[in-house]
Design a protein around this motif. Structure first.
Motif, PDB file in Angstrom:
ATOM      1  N   LEU A  15       0.809  -1.220   0.000  1.00 53.28           N
ATOM      2  CA  LEU A  15       0.000   0.000   0.000  1.00 53.28           C
ATOM      3  C   LEU A  15       0.843   1.271   0.000  1.00 53.28           C
ATOM      4  N   GLY A  16       2.176   1.124   0.003  1.00 57.25           N
ATOM      5  CA  GLY A  16       3.048   2.279   0.142  1.00 57.25           C
ATOM      6  C   GLY A  16       2.940   3.272  -0.996  1.00 57.25           C
ATOM      7  N   HIS A  17       2.862   2.778  -2.229  1.00 60.35           N
ATOM      8  CA  HIS A  17       2.775   3.694  -3.364  1.00 60.35           C
ATOM      9  C   HIS A  17       1.476   4.498  -3.298  1.00 60.35           C
ATOM     10  N   ALA A  18       0.386   3.832  -2.947  1.00 59.49           N
ATOM     11  CA  ALA A  18      -0.902   4.527  -2.879  1.00 59.49           C
ATOM     12  C   ALA A  18      -0.897   5.594  -1.792  1.00 59.49           C
ATOM     13  N   THR A  19      -0.343   5.282  -0.620  1.00 55.05           N
ATOM     14  CA  THR A  19      -0.385   6.259   0.464  1.00 55.05           C
ATOM     15  C   THR A  19       0.500   7.459   0.188  1.00 55.05           C
ATOM     16  N   GLY A  41      -6.168  -3.684  -7.378  1.00 49.10           N
ATOM     17  CA  GLY A  41      -5.997  -4.396  -6.115  1.00 49.10           C
ATOM     18  C   GLY A  41      -6.231  -3.553  -4.883  1.00 49.10           C
ATOM     19  N   ARG A  42      -5.425  -3.833  -3.847  1.00 44.03           N
ATOM     20  CA  ARG A  42      -5.581  -3.142  -2.570  1.00 44.03           C
ATOM     21  C   ARG A  42      -5.277  -1.656  -2.689  1.00 44.03           C
ATOM     22  N   ALA A  43      -4.324  -1.314  -3.548  1.00 45.13           N
ATOM     23  CA  ALA A  43      -4.007   0.099  -3.739  1.00 45.13           C
ATOM     24  C   ALA A  43      -5.226   0.851  -4.262  1.00 45.13           C
ATOM     25  N   LEU A 273       6.655   3.450  20.299  1.00 45.57           N
ATOM     26  CA  LEU A 273       7.507   2.760  19.337  1.00 45.57           C
ATOM     27  C   LEU A 273       6.617   2.106  18.287  1.00 45.57           C
ATOM     28  N   VAL A 274       7.028   2.197  17.015  1.00 48.08           N
ATOM     29  CA  VAL A 274       6.294   1.569  15.915  1.00 48.08           C
ATOM     30  C   VAL A 274       7.096   0.372  15.418  1.00 48.08           C
ATOM     31  N   ILE A 275       6.417  -0.753  15.228  1.00 46.40           N
ATOM     32  CA  ILE A 275       7.027  -1.984  14.716  1.00 46.40           C
ATOM     33  C   ILE A 275       6.405  -2.249  13.354  1.00 46.40           C
ATOM     34  N   CYS A 276       7.224  -2.307  12.302  1.00 47.94           N
ATOM     35  CA  CYS A 276       6.655  -2.341  10.962  1.00 47.94           C
ATOM     36  C   CYS A 276       7.691  -2.787   9.937  1.00 47.94           C
ATOM     37  N   ARG A 277       7.252  -2.909   8.685  1.00 49.75           N
ATOM     38  CA  ARG A 277       8.152  -3.156   7.575  1.00 49.75           C
ATOM     39  C   ARG A 277       8.993  -1.907   7.324  1.00 49.75           C
ATOM     40  N   SER A 278      10.077  -2.088   6.572  1.00 53.05           N
ATOM     41  CA  SER A 278      10.941  -0.964   6.241  1.00 53.05           C
ATOM     42  C   SER A 278      10.734  -0.515   4.800  1.00 53.05           C
ATOM     43  N   GLY A 279       9.477  -0.503   4.364  1.00 47.81           N
ATOM     44  CA  GLY A 279       9.161   0.052   3.059  1.00 47.81           C
ATOM     45  C   GLY A 279       9.454   1.541   3.028  1.00 47.81           C
ATOM     46  N   TYR A 280       9.751   2.043   1.845  1.00 51.12           N
ATOM     47  CA  TYR A 280      10.207   3.432   1.756  1.00 51.12           C
ATOM     48  C   TYR A 280       9.127   4.421   2.184  1.00 51.12           C
ATOM     49  N   THR A 281       7.881   4.161   1.849  1.00 55.27           N
ATOM     50  CA  THR A 281       6.813   5.072   2.270  1.00 55.27           C
ATOM     51  C   THR A 281       6.696   5.108   3.782  1.00 55.27           C
TER      52      THR A 281
END
Length: 359
Positions: A15-19, A41-43, A273-281
């Motif tokens: 969803l990173g590109h969409a956000t 899709g989800r985007a 603290l945020v726990i998450c993926r390291s996607g660029y967005t």
């Protein structure tokens, strides 16, 4: 720039590109332009929820995503899928050409959808992975892939990089490049659709589960098996936009199938603290909030692995592989890091974006 009809294509990989594109699309709308959004899709569902009442949305299938439980299998499948990928680019160009003629499109902006760009219409790519990080970092192979990618992006007038030209968040993805990109690169600044909200606290850990399958589910299973061992108040978002059903409270732990952008922003603000993926967005959003984080890159996605390693080595954030994740141990380590350096306000990036596509 005002009074233009813009075709804005959004890549559907997570969803990173969409956000991040929401920031730019809203900037175009506020400048009195019409926007036709192309995605899938989800985007597409996220964009429908956020701006569906202000834009026309068009669906077109994206490139295949041959993901796997094992990183090595992912790279093999991705290589074997290349003929289908290039066939998708051809289909996208054909579709875009017909759409431009039918809708009277004045300009095209394409976030990582390589086929949605035409030489006969002013076209611009939004793209940050100018260099593809290859496991083992073979220099000549990376340079060859980078130069080939430069050729794929040649239909656009400019390539708009959502980062700063120096000391940026994207590391080697968009800096110290091996090929000569000429004057086609324009660094417009980081893009974040979240903003700091003062006074909101009360969450110790916010865990955002995301990514393409099957890795999203594997990440979810690992987190849910350990989340009760974390102290304090914990909120988990499972990243399933097909449903907004809230799961029952489990003492200190609250689990949501999905949080919309407004609720996600609130949780990121409230969390210690945020726990998450390291996607660029995600990096851009956390930098906007200057929020400490624990990164768990998606296995097999070398871009996420590079970004997690890059910022860990610079003392910004802590990172751990998905298979080695031990929540109580790793959050204690992550809390020792200050978080990503702050970025400029998104309004600055939108202004630079509008300037870049005006000629």
């Amino acid at each position: 720039m005002t009074g233009q009809r813009i075709l804005f294509a959004v890549h559907d990989w997570g969803l990173g590109h969409a956000t991040r594109d929401l920031v730019l699309i809203r900037g175009l709308l506020e400048a009195n332009n019409e926007v036709v959004v192309l995605s899938t899709g989800r985007a597409l569902r996220l964009l429908q929820e956020e701006i569906g009442d202000r834009c026309e949305l068009v669906e077109l299938r994206d490139i295949p995503k041959p993901l796997s439980r094992r990183p090595a299998a992912f790279y093999v499948k991705m290589s074997l899928a290349l003929p289908l990928v290039f066939a998708t680019f051809v289909r996208e160009r054909r579709f875009a050409r017909a759409l431009v003629a039918r809708k009277g499109i004045d300009r095209i902006v394409s976030d990582s959808r390589f086929g949605v760009a035409l030489r006969e219409v002013p076209s611009y790519y939004v793209f940050h992975s100018l260099r593809q990080i290859i496991p083992g970092r073979p220099y000549y192979l990376e340079k060859m892939v980078e130069c080939a990618q430069k050729g794929l992006l040649s239909r656009a007038r400019r390539i708009l990089v959502p980062d700063e030209p120096e000391n940026g968040l994207s590391g080697e993805l968009a800096h110290d490049l091996s090929c000569d990109w000429g004057d086609r690169l324009r660094y417009i600044g980081a893009l974040s659709s979240v903003s700091a909200q003062a006074g909101q606290t009360g969450v110790d850990y916010f865990i955002s589960i995301s990514g393409a399958e099957p890795q999203r589910t594997l990440f979810e299973e690992r987190v849910l098996a350990q989340v009760a061992d974390l102290p304090g108040r914990v909120v988990v978002a499972l990243g399933k936009p097909d449903s907004e059903t809230r799961k029952p409270d489990q003492d200190r732990v609250v689990i949501y199938n999905y949080l919309n952008r407004q609720d996600q922003q609130a949780m990121m603000n409230r969390a210690r603290l945020v726990i998450c993926r390291s996607g660029y967005t995600t990096l851009m959003e956390l930098a906007q909030l200057h929020k400490p984080a624990l990164f768990v890159p998606t296995p097999g996605q070398s871009e996420q692995e590079h970004l997690a390693d890059y910022h860990c080595h610079r003392g910004h954030t802590y990172a751990v592989s998905q298979n080695d994740l031990d929540l109580p141990r790793d959050v204690a380590e992550a809390e020792r890091y200050p978080g990503l350096p702050r970025i400029r306000p998104p309004e600055d990036s939108v202004r630079r974006f509008l300037d870049a596509i005006s000629d």
